[in-house]
Design a protein around this motif. Structure first.
Motif, PDB file in Angstrom:
ATOM      1  N   SER A  77       5.783  88.294 -30.857  1.00 39.72           N
ATOM      2  CA  SER A  77       7.086  88.365 -30.188  1.00 39.72           C
ATOM      3  C   SER A  77       6.863  88.856 -28.760  1.00 39.72           C
ATOM      4  N   LEU A  78       7.939  88.923 -27.992  1.00 39.37           N
ATOM      5  CA  LEU A  78       7.836  89.436 -26.629  1.00 39.37           C
ATOM      6  C   LEU A  78       7.378  90.893 -26.667  1.00 39.37           C
ATOM      7  N   ASP A  79       6.588  91.283 -25.670  1.00 37.09           N
ATOM      8  CA  ASP A  79       6.124  92.662 -25.596  1.00 37.09           C
ATOM      9  C   ASP A  79       7.317  93.597 -25.397  1.00 37.09           C
ATOM     10  N   ASP A  80       7.264  94.758 -26.062  1.00 42.09           N
ATOM     11  CA  ASP A  80       8.346  95.744 -25.984  1.00 42.09           C
ATOM     12  C   ASP A  80       8.152  96.645 -24.780  1.00 42.09           C
ATOM     13  N   LYS A  81       9.248  96.932 -24.078  1.00 41.50           N
ATOM     14  CA  LYS A  81       9.198  97.851 -22.951  1.00 41.50           C
ATOM     15  C   LYS A  81       9.114  99.286 -23.468  1.00 41.50           C
ATOM     16  N   MET A  82       8.243 100.075 -22.840  1.00 45.24           N
ATOM     17  CA  MET A  82       8.039 101.471 -23.243  1.00 45.24           C
ATOM     18  C   MET A  82       8.369 102.426 -22.105  1.00 45.24           C
ATOM     19  N   GLY A  83       9.160 101.984 -21.146  1.00 45.57           N
ATOM     20  CA  GLY A  83       9.572 102.847 -20.046  1.00 45.57           C
ATOM     21  C   GLY A  83       9.032 102.376 -18.709  1.00 45.57           C
ATOM     22  N   ASP A  84       9.568 102.982 -17.652  1.00 43.27           N
ATOM     23  CA  ASP A  84       9.160 102.639 -16.303  1.00 43.27           C
ATOM     24  C   ASP A  84       9.311 103.851 -15.399  1.00 43.27           C
ATOM     25  N   ALA A  85       8.695 103.769 -14.234  1.00 45.22           N
ATOM     26  CA  ALA A  85       8.783 104.822 -13.226  1.00 45.22           C
ATOM     27  C   ALA A  85       8.608 104.175 -11.862  1.00 45.22           C
ATOM     28  N   VAL A  86       9.247 104.761 -10.862  1.00 47.86           N
ATOM     29  CA  VAL A  86       9.109 104.300  -9.486  1.00 47.86           C
ATOM     30  C   VAL A  86       8.592 105.470  -8.671  1.00 47.86           C
ATOM     31  N   ALA A 121       6.975 114.340 -12.849  1.00 50.21           N
ATOM     32  CA  ALA A 121       7.213 115.304 -13.922  1.00 50.21           C
ATOM     33  C   ALA A 121       6.892 116.718 -13.448  1.00 50.21           C
ATOM     34  N   GLU A 122       6.075 116.823 -12.422  1.00 50.88           N
ATOM     35  CA  GLU A 122       5.671 118.121 -11.871  1.00 50.88           C
ATOM     36  C   GLU A 122       5.275 117.912 -10.412  1.00 50.88           C
ATOM     37  N   ASP A 130     -13.818 114.980  -1.069  1.00 51.59           N
ATOM     38  CA  ASP A 130     -14.949 114.096  -0.733  1.00 51.59           C
ATOM     39  C   ASP A 130     -14.672 113.205   0.475  1.00 51.59           C
ATOM     40  N   GLY A 131     -14.103 113.786   1.520  1.00 51.01           N
ATOM     41  CA  GLY A 131     -13.895 113.053   2.767  1.00 51.01           C
ATOM     42  C   GLY A 131     -12.702 112.134   2.801  1.00 51.01           C
ATOM     43  N   LYS A 132     -11.785 112.275   1.823  1.00 50.27           N
ATOM     44  CA  LYS A 132     -10.585 111.430   1.844  1.00 50.27           C
ATOM     45  C   LYS A 132      -9.428 112.153   1.159  1.00 50.27           C
ATOM     46  N   ALA A 133      -8.216 111.667   1.450  1.00 50.21           N
ATOM     47  CA  ALA A 133      -7.012 112.220   0.826  1.00 50.21           C
ATOM     48  C   ALA A 133      -6.779 111.511  -0.503  1.00 50.21           C
ATOM     49  N   ILE A 134      -6.453 112.287  -1.532  1.00 52.05           N
ATOM     50  CA  ILE A 134      -6.058 111.726  -2.822  1.00 52.05           C
ATOM     51  C   ILE A 134      -4.763 112.404  -3.266  1.00 52.05           C
ATOM     52  N   GLN A 135      -4.001 111.716  -4.091  1.00 49.27           N
ATOM     53  CA  GLN A 135      -2.782 112.301  -4.649  1.00 49.27           C
ATOM     54  C   GLN A 135      -2.747 112.028  -6.143  1.00 49.27           C
ATOM     55  N   LYS A 136      -2.743 113.100  -6.923  1.00 50.85           N
ATOM     56  CA  LYS A 136      -2.595 112.967  -8.374  1.00 50.85           C
ATOM     57  C   LYS A 136      -1.117 113.111  -8.703  1.00 50.85           C
ATOM     58  N   MET A 137      -0.635 112.254  -9.606  1.00 49.81           N
ATOM     59  CA  MET A 137       0.776 112.277 -10.005  1.00 49.81           C
ATOM     60  C   MET A 137       0.884 112.214 -11.521  1.00 49.81           C
ATOM     61  N   VAL A 138       1.848 112.953 -12.043  1.00 43.45           N
ATOM     62  CA  VAL A 138       2.266 112.791 -13.435  1.00 43.45           C
ATOM     63  C   VAL A 138       3.677 112.235 -13.363  1.00 43.45           C
ATOM     64  N   LEU A 139       3.845 110.991 -13.820  1.00 45.14           N
ATOM     65  CA  LEU A 139       5.135 110.307 -13.736  1.00 45.14           C
ATOM     66  C   LEU A 139       5.839 110.348 -15.085  1.00 45.14           C
ATOM     67  N   ARG A 140       7.077 110.817 -15.081  1.00 43.18           N
ATOM     68  CA  ARG A 140       7.893 110.812 -16.289  1.00 43.18           C
ATOM     69  C   ARG A 140       8.547 109.440 -16.404  1.00 43.18           C
ATOM     70  N   GLU A 148       4.788 110.065 -20.434  1.00 41.54           N
ATOM     71  CA  GLU A 148       4.344 110.299 -19.068  1.00 41.54           C
ATOM     72  C   GLU A 148       3.074 109.493 -18.817  1.00 41.54           C
ATOM     73  N   ILE A 149       2.855 109.151 -17.547  1.00 46.14           N
ATOM     74  CA  ILE A 149       1.657 108.438 -17.124  1.00 46.14           C
ATOM     75  C   ILE A 149       1.012 109.245 -16.001  1.00 46.14           C
ATOM     76  N   GLU A 150      -0.292 109.453 -16.103  1.00 43.38           N
ATOM     77  CA  GLU A 150      -1.042 110.174 -15.077  1.00 43.38           C
ATOM     78  C   GLU A 150      -1.808 109.169 -14.222  1.00 43.38           C
ATOM     79  N   ILE A 151      -1.577 109.250 -12.905  1.00 44.06           N
ATOM     80  CA  ILE A 151      -2.239 108.343 -11.970  1.00 44.06           C
ATOM     81  C   ILE A 151      -2.810 109.138 -10.797  1.00 44.06           C
TER      82      ILE A 151
END
Length: 164
Positions: A77-86, A121-122, A130-140, A148-151
């Motif tokens: 069947s069609l894949d089920d949606k499990m949420g989204d974040a922007v 989420a936080e 290491d010579g560059k900018a990074i941003q860690k995010m926890v998205l609700r 939640e998704i960690e990116i």
């Protein structure tokens, strides 16, 4: 190439406590969309706490919001949606524009706070590593009962591009 600002690398680390969409588990994967671009991770079978550990790369022509969607893969069947974040990449791009070099590892460039208009989420810190900018995010995830998704974001300059 002259319109390209650079590349945004989105490291999709893991999902935490995602919604169950099959009998007692899910087969989740992540779709990242920005403008006309669409990228997706592999499917992790039978896991509501999946680890993807995948890097997806978007070409940035202008700083549009990025949409992240989570789906449950279904065979018949069609894949089920499990949420989204922007999420907004503008604070991250602003820190890249500062052209900070030679900062000590672990220096916090700025902090983005959760608000009603973002899916954080936080608090999310943009850190010099290491010579560059990074941003860690926890998205609700929105439009779902839980999850939640960690990116992590990083930037790649492209020679010959317009740049930031």
């Amino acid at each position: 190439m002259e319109h390209l600002l650079g590349l945004l690398r989105i490291h999709v680390h893991r999902g935490v406590n995602l919604a169950v969409r099959d009998v007692c588990t899910s087969d989740p994967y992540v779709v990242i969309r920005m403008g006309k671009q669409k990228l997706k991770t592999r499917v992790v079978k039978n896991d509501i706490n999946p680890v993807w550990d995948e890097a997806l790369t978007l070409s940035i022509l202008e700083p549009l919001p990025v949409k992240l969607e989570v789906y449950d893969r279904d065979s018949f069947s069609l894949d089920d949606k499990m949420g989204d974040a922007v999420f907004d990449i503008q604070p991250f791009l602003e820190s890249i524009k500062m052209r900070l070099d030679n900062l000590p590892n672990g220096t916090i460039i700025t902090t983005v706070k959760p608000t009603r208009t973002n899916c954080l989420a936080e608090e999310s810190q943009i850190i010099w590593t290491d010579g560059k900018a990074i941003q860690k995010m926890v998205l609700r995830l929105q439009n779902v009962e839980r999850g939640e998704i960690e990116i992590q974001l990083s930037w790649i300059d492209i020679p010959g591009s317009r740049g930031l």
